[in-house]
Structure formats: C-alpha cells, structure tokens
Design an enzyme around this catalytic site. Structure first.
Site, PDB file in Angstrom:
ATOM      1  N   ALA A 154       0.971 -12.644   9.314  1.00  0.00           N
ATOM      2  CA  ALA A 154       1.675 -11.377   9.552  1.00  0.00           C
ATOM      3  C   ALA A 154       1.534 -10.987  11.018  1.00  0.00           C
ATOM      4  O   ALA A 154       0.616 -10.256  11.395  1.00  0.00           O
ATOM      5  CB  ALA A 154       1.108 -10.276   8.657  1.00  0.00           C
ATOM      6  N   GLY A 155       2.432 -11.550  11.856  1.00  0.00           N
ATOM      7  CA  GLY A 155       2.440 -11.206  13.280  1.00  0.00           C
ATOM      8  C   GLY A 155       3.663 -10.357  13.540  1.00  0.00           C
ATOM      9  O   GLY A 155       3.614  -9.127  13.483  1.00  0.00           O
ATOM     10  N   ARG A 299       2.225 -21.036  55.942  1.00  0.00           N
ATOM     11  CA  ARG A 299       2.496 -22.470  55.814  1.00  0.00           C
ATOM     12  C   ARG A 299       3.710 -22.858  56.662  1.00  0.00           C
ATOM     13  O   ARG A 299       4.759 -22.219  56.555  1.00  0.00           O
ATOM     14  CB  ARG A 299       2.763 -22.786  54.329  1.00  0.00           C
ATOM     15  N   GLN A 372       6.470 -22.528  42.827  1.00  0.00           N
ATOM     16  CA  GLN A 372       7.436 -23.348  43.562  1.00  0.00           C
ATOM     17  C   GLN A 372       7.304 -23.124  45.071  1.00  0.00           C
ATOM     18  O   GLN A 372       7.368 -24.070  45.855  1.00  0.00           O
ATOM     19  CB  GLN A 372       8.863 -23.002  43.077  1.00  0.00           C
ATOM     20  N   GLY A 375       4.330 -24.909  46.258  1.00  0.00           N
ATOM     21  CA  GLY A 375       4.401 -26.358  46.065  1.00  0.00           C
ATOM     22  C   GLY A 375       3.156 -26.877  45.365  1.00  0.00           C
ATOM     23  O   GLY A 375       2.632 -26.243  44.444  1.00  0.00           O
ATOM     24  N   GLY A 376       2.634 -28.015  45.840  1.00  0.00           N
ATOM     25  CA  GLY A 376       1.465 -28.638  45.208  1.00  0.00           C
ATOM     26  C   GLY A 376       0.265 -27.696  45.138  1.00  0.00           C
ATOM     27  O   GLY A 376      -0.470 -27.670  44.145  1.00  0.00           O
ATOM     28  N   GLU A 399       2.125  -7.783  21.521  1.00  0.00           N
ATOM     29  CA  GLU A 399       2.676  -6.423  21.369  1.00  0.00           C
ATOM     30  C   GLU A 399       4.158  -6.499  20.971  1.00  0.00           C
ATOM     31  O   GLU A 399       4.969  -5.670  21.357  1.00  0.00           O
ATOM     32  CB  GLU A 399       2.531  -5.651  22.685  1.00  0.00           C
ATOM     33  N   GLY A 400       4.475  -7.529  20.195  1.00  0.00           N
ATOM     34  CA  GLY A 400       5.857  -7.771  19.784  1.00  0.00           C
ATOM     35  C   GLY A 400       6.498  -8.789  20.697  1.00  0.00           C
ATOM     36  O   GLY A 400       6.543  -8.619  21.920  1.00  0.00           O
ATOM     37  N   GLU A 403      11.716 -11.431  20.987  1.00  0.00           N
ATOM     38  CA  GLU A 403      12.707 -11.356  19.905  1.00  0.00           C
ATOM     39  C   GLU A 403      12.595 -10.014  19.180  1.00  0.00           C
ATOM     40  O   GLU A 403      13.605  -9.377  18.852  1.00  0.00           O
ATOM     41  CB  GLU A 403      12.499 -12.524  18.921  1.00  0.00           C
TER      42      GLU A 403
HETATM   43  N1  COS Z   1       7.736   4.780  15.028  1.00  0.00           N
HETATM   44  C1  COS Z   1       7.446   5.392  13.867  1.00  0.00           C
HETATM   45  N2  COS Z   1       7.824   4.879  12.663  1.00  0.00           N
HETATM   46  C2  COS Z   1       8.502   3.713  12.655  1.00  0.00           C
HETATM   47  C3  COS Z   1       8.832   3.031  13.834  1.00  0.00           C
HETATM   48  C4  COS Z   1       8.419   3.613  15.063  1.00  0.00           C
HETATM   49  N3  COS Z   1       8.700   3.024  16.231  1.00  0.00           N
HETATM   50  N4  COS Z   1       9.507   1.896  13.522  1.00  0.00           N
HETATM   51  C5  COS Z   1       9.606   1.869  12.187  1.00  0.00           C
HETATM   52  N5  COS Z   1       9.000   2.975  11.654  1.00  0.00           N
HETATM   53  C6  COS Z   1       8.881   3.333  10.243  1.00  0.00           C
HETATM   54  C7  COS Z   1      10.254   3.374   9.576  1.00  0.00           C
HETATM   55  O1  COS Z   1      10.846   4.659   9.740  1.00  0.00           O
HETATM   56  C8  COS Z   1       9.911   3.055   8.141  1.00  0.00           C
HETATM   57  O2  COS Z   1       9.369   4.226   7.551  1.00  0.00           O
HETATM   58  P1  COS Z   1       9.708   4.624   5.990  1.00  0.00           P
HETATM   59  O3  COS Z   1       8.912   3.700   5.155  1.00  0.00           O
HETATM   60  O4  COS Z   1       9.248   6.027   5.911  1.00  0.00           O
HETATM   61  O5  COS Z   1      11.156   4.436   5.824  1.00  0.00           O
HETATM   62  C9  COS Z   1       8.771   2.061   8.258  1.00  0.00           C
HETATM   63  O6  COS Z   1       8.181   2.289   9.551  1.00  0.00           O
HETATM   64  C10 COS Z   1       9.227   0.636   8.150  1.00  0.00           C
HETATM   65  O7  COS Z   1      10.160   0.372   9.175  1.00  0.00           O
HETATM   66  P2  COS Z   1      11.123  -0.905   9.194  1.00  0.00           P
HETATM   67  O8  COS Z   1      11.854  -0.979   7.878  1.00  0.00           O
HETATM   68  O9  COS Z   1      11.922  -0.837  10.443  1.00  0.00           O
HETATM   69  O10 COS Z   1      10.074  -2.090   9.237  1.00  0.00           O
HETATM   70  P3  COS Z   1      10.291  -3.659   9.366  1.00  0.00           P
HETATM   71  O11 COS Z   1       9.363  -4.344   8.449  1.00  0.00           O
HETATM   72  O12 COS Z   1      11.762  -3.988   9.278  1.00  0.00           O
HETATM   73  O13 COS Z   1       9.726  -3.961  10.838  1.00  0.00           O
HETATM   74  C11 COS Z   1       9.802  -4.666  13.148  1.00  0.00           C
HETATM   75  C12 COS Z   1      10.485  -3.968  11.953  1.00  0.00           C
HETATM   76  C13 COS Z   1      10.109  -6.146  13.217  1.00  0.00           C
HETATM   77  C14 COS Z   1      10.412  -3.966  14.359  1.00  0.00           C
HETATM   78  C15 COS Z   1       8.265  -4.422  13.108  1.00  0.00           C
HETATM   79  O14 COS Z   1       7.679  -5.128  12.034  1.00  0.00           O
HETATM   80  C16 COS Z   1       7.592  -4.855  14.380  1.00  0.00           C
HETATM   81  O15 COS Z   1       7.595  -4.133  15.379  1.00  0.00           O
HETATM   82  N6  COS Z   1       6.973  -6.061  14.359  1.00  0.00           N
HETATM   83  C17 COS Z   1       6.197  -6.569  15.458  1.00  0.00           C
HETATM   84  C18 COS Z   1       4.782  -6.203  15.306  1.00  0.00           C
HETATM   85  C19 COS Z   1       4.044  -6.425  16.593  1.00  0.00           C
HETATM   86  O16 COS Z   1       4.439  -5.985  17.648  1.00  0.00           O
HETATM   87  N7  COS Z   1       2.899  -7.100  16.463  1.00  0.00           N
HETATM   88  C20 COS Z   1       2.007  -7.306  17.543  1.00  0.00           C
HETATM   89  C21 COS Z   1       0.869  -6.379  17.328  1.00  0.00           C
HETATM   90  S1  COS Z   1      -0.369  -6.530  18.475  1.00  0.00           S
HETATM   91  S2  COS Z   1      -1.899  -6.802  17.257  1.00  0.00           S
END
Ligand code: COS
Length: 415
Positions: A154-155, A299, A372, A375-376, A399-400, A403
């Site tokens: 779960a990342g 250089r 670049q 260079g080396g 932090e995401g 993508e």
């Molecule tokens: N702020 C507050 N609430 C948020 C939010 C935000 N920025 N984004 C989403 N939510 C809420 C939604 O409103 C929804 O709430 P309800 O259950 O009340 O409806 C809930 O969170 C779920 O949102 P969503 O359906 O958009 O979730 P998804 O599973 O589709 O997730 C992404 C969307 C991919 C954007 C999210 O999982 C994500 O950001 N993933 C990356 C995680 C990451 O960055 N990991 C690295 C961490 S460093 S350890």
C-alpha cells in the site's frame, strides 16, 4: 559559532508582502525576515551539514549530531503554536528553510520536512487539547517526529493498507498489528503519526479506506519495534525503515479525531508535506546548478572556460530558467497553503501537487545536466553533483509519485 543570535529578531511573520492581481499573488520579493531566515539556514548548512554529508551519505549515517546542532536555531517548532512551545513562521519561510537545507544536504532536509510537516503539523491541526499539550512541546523541544502511512502493498494505493487496530475489551486501548514501510525518521523518531484500520469500525471492509484511523504512537510503546533499514540509491543519510507492530498497545486517547477519520487526515498531511518535498527538489536543483556554474567558470577547454562555449551556456541558461519556474510554483503553493488555513481559502491540493510534480522533474533534469557539464568529474564523488543526481530521483517517487500528482491535479481541474 553562534547560530542563536539572529533568532531573537525573528518575529512571527504571518504574511509575506505581495501584490495581488485578480486575487492571485504576485510576489517578487522576499521580506527582510525571510531573507534573514534564508541566510541563517544557509550559514548552518554551509558550516555544519557540509562537513559530514559525504561520510553520512557513504555510510548511511543519520544526521543525529547535526540535528542536535540544528536545534540551536530554534526552527524545529515552526508548525507548532506558541502556547505549545513552538515558533510559528509563514509557509513561504518554511519552504525557504527546506530549500536551503537541501541545497547542501537533501537527507537532512527530508528529516526536517517530516518532523515539522507530516508529524508536528498533523498533530497541531487535528489533535485535541490534551494531545497537543502532551506531544507538541516535546516535538518543539526537538524530539524527532515521523509519519507512517505506507506498507509493502500500500504505497500509491494508500487505502489498501492492512495494518489492523483492535479495541481492547475494556475500551482503554487499541492493539495494533502489522508492518509499515518506507518510514522516514523511523528509527530516530520518538513520536509518530501512524495509520491503521480499526476492524471494529462500521465502515471497515465496506468502504475501501473504511476504518482508517490516525494514531499518535510513541516509539517506547510495548509491541513497537524498528525493522529493516533500507539500503537506498539516494538520500542515504536519511533514515528509512520498516516498523513492526506486534500487539502494540496504543491508548484510546491517542486517536486523532476519532476512529475511522484517518484517511482525510493522511491526505491532508500529504497536501501539506508535498510542498516540503517540492522545496527539497528545488534545493537539490539549486545545489547542482551552482556546482555546475562554478565548474564552468574554472574548467578550460579549447583555450577558454567551458562556460564560454555556447552549448554549456545554453545548458546553464535552461537550468537557471527551470529552477526559477519551479521556485515560483513552490512559493505559490506555500502561499496558497497559508491562505487555506488562515483565511479559510480553498484546499491547496492542486498547487501542492503541481509544485511537487514540476520541482521533482526539475531536480532530476538539472542534476543530470550538471553531471553533463562536469563531464567525467561529474560522474565521480569528487564533486557533489553525482550525489544530487542520486538524491533527486526520490523526489519523483515519495510523498506521492509523479503519477499520483497528476491524478490529484486532474481531479482538481476537472472539478
Ligand atoms: N484532503 C482531505 N481529504 C481528502 C483529500 C485531501 N487532499 N483527498 C481525498 N480526501 C478524502 C476524500 O474526500 C474521501 O473522503 P470520504 O470518505 O469522506 O468521501 C477520502 O479521502 C477518500 O478519497 P479518494 O476516494 O480520493 O481516495 P483514493 O483511494 O481514490 O486515493 C489518491 C486517491 C491516489 C490520490 C491517494 O490514495 C493518494 O494520494 N495516494 C498516494 C499516497 C502517498 O502519497 N503515499 C506516500 C506517503 S509517504 S509515507
């Protein structure tokens, strides 16, 4: 060396000076306070961090001693209200601090980002009075904070987490089981914001993120232990590890905002901290660019400094331009974040993701161009650009991923 001196004249800067056009900020200058903070952090990075970064990078040593020295500046509590021992400053200044740390030592920068952003700020925003009184003064005093959301499976798909929390029969505590992964500051932290699913919550197993709950966990709690330390390509002085929860007992009073309300807290924390990672990427770009610029002046090839050859001039011009564009996006996102909290402005998800997306790609591009130019030599450890190149890559991943940033941006612009 006294680093404390300038601190006394830092006032609480609520807003930075800016003009507005159609409600949009046009900020072309830093305030005196922001310039002073930049100078103070730059002095610290160039006098303290620079001395040990190569050895810490080579041997994956976390910057614990450097953290102790950094505490003298008093900047560890910038996201903590004064009544809890913090010293709040404006959000653009926070970005400047991270940028200046990363310009020399991107590993230290991310340690700081996670402490002030993902941990302290999340407790300050979502904690109740008791939680804030108990934990924020400790974080303000320099105990290291961390944030733990990701797991092996779960990342990007954070809602797929499998760590479970079960309420005890007497209702006094939760019992947490599972393994968390990719935890920055994981082995150093004393206080963590950690996410697990409450199996007793009505939404558990119904909604994908159902039951997700945010806990404040102390490293000293029974059943909490640090697992494998990751051997990484870059940011090697940053401590990244697995956490093992084996019947880990967490008091019910350590739940942030009640059971099942953790997912929005996790997402909100990421909106905040993505600006920090964007600032880290900006600092990496700046550090790599400055090293390349310096080298291009010294250089010589074909009878003149290589910086006088048009192709190198073009590289440097493109580097400087992309960095400046990234800087505007990062500061704009920081400003928008401040408006969101202070003026109840719109959420800053889009701005944070745009800044992180663009600045991360800029760091990768600029650090590659810097190699670049050298260079080396750029390919060796004699110069810092190969380290910046290795460090840059993570800014496109954590932090995401880039993508995920595009998903957040596209959701925001399509309404
Ligand atoms: N702020 C507050 N609430 C948020 C939010 C935000 N920025 N984004 C989403 N939510 C809420 C939604 O409103 C929804 O709430 P309800 O259950 O009340 O409806 C809930 O969170 C779920 O949102 P969503 O359906 O958009 O979730 P998804 O599973 O589709 O997730 C992404 C969307 C991919 C954007 C999210 O999982 C994500 O950001 N993933 C990356 C995680 C990451 O960055 N990991 C690295 C961490 S460093 S350890």
């Amino acid at each position: 060396m006294s680093l404390i001196g300038p601190l006394y004249s830092i006032k609480r800067v609520k807003k930075h000076r800016c003009m507005e056009l159609n409600g949009e900020p046009l900020n072309y200058g830093e305030t005196d306070e922001q310039q002073m903070i930049r100078k103070m952090v730059r002095d610290f990075a160039e006098s303290v961090l620079v001395q040990t970064i190569e050895e810490r990078d080579a041997n994956q040593i976390p910057p614990s001693n450097e953290w102790q020295a950094f505490l003298e500046l008093g900047l560890q509590g910038i996201t903590i209200p004064e009544e809890y021992g913090g010293m709040p400053i404006d959000d653009v200044s926070e970005a400047i601090i991270v940028e200046e740390l990363a310009r020399v030592d991107p590993s230290f920068a991310v340690m700081y980002c996670v402490h002030v952003g993902l941990c302290s700020m999340t407790i300050a925003l979502h904690g109740d009075d008791e939680q804030k009184s108990k934990y924020l003064p400790r974080l303000a005093a320099g105990e290291v904070g961390a944030y733990s959301l990701s797991e092996a499976g779960a990342g990007t798909d954070a809602a797929a987490m499998t760590c479970k929390a079960q309420l005890s029969d007497d209702g006094t505590h939760y019992v947490l089981n599972g393994e968390k992964m990719w935890v920055t500051n994981g082995a150093q932290a004393e206080i963590l914001v950690l996410f697990a699913k409450d199996v007793g919550h009505p939404d558990y197993g119904v909604k994908k993120h159902g039951g997700t709950t945010a806990f404040i966990v102390e490293a000293s709690f029974d059943g909490f232990s640090v697992g494998k330390k990751e051997d990484k390509l870059g940011i090697r002085s940053s401590d990244t590890c697995t956490l093992v929860l084996q019947n880990c007992k967490v008091p019910v009073e350590n739940v942030l905002k009640g059971s099942g309300n953790g997912f929005p807290i996790a997402m909100n924390a990421l909106d905040n901290s993505r600006i920090g990672i964007a600032a880290q990427a900006l600092g990496i770009s700046q550090g790599a660019y400055e090293a390349a610029l310096q080298y291009s002046k010294e250089r010589e090839a074909f009878g003149k400094p290589i910086g006088h050859h048009q192709m190198i001039m073009a590289y440097l011009a493109d580097m400087a331009t992309r960095i400046e564009a990234a800087r505007q996006l990062v500061y704009k996102a920081a400003w928008t974040k401040q408006q969101h909290y202070e003026e109840d402005g719109p959420r800053h998800s889009k701005e944070a993701s745009m800044a992180k997306l663009f600045a991360g790609d800029t760091a990768m591009w600029v650090s590659e161009r810097a190699i670049q130019v050298l260079g080396g030599y750029g390919y060796t450890k004699e110069f810092p650009v190969e380290r910046f190149f290795r460090d840059a890559k993570i800014t496109q991943i954590y932090e995401g991923t880039q993508e995920v940033q595009r998903i957040v941006i596209s959701r925001a612009i399509s309404g």
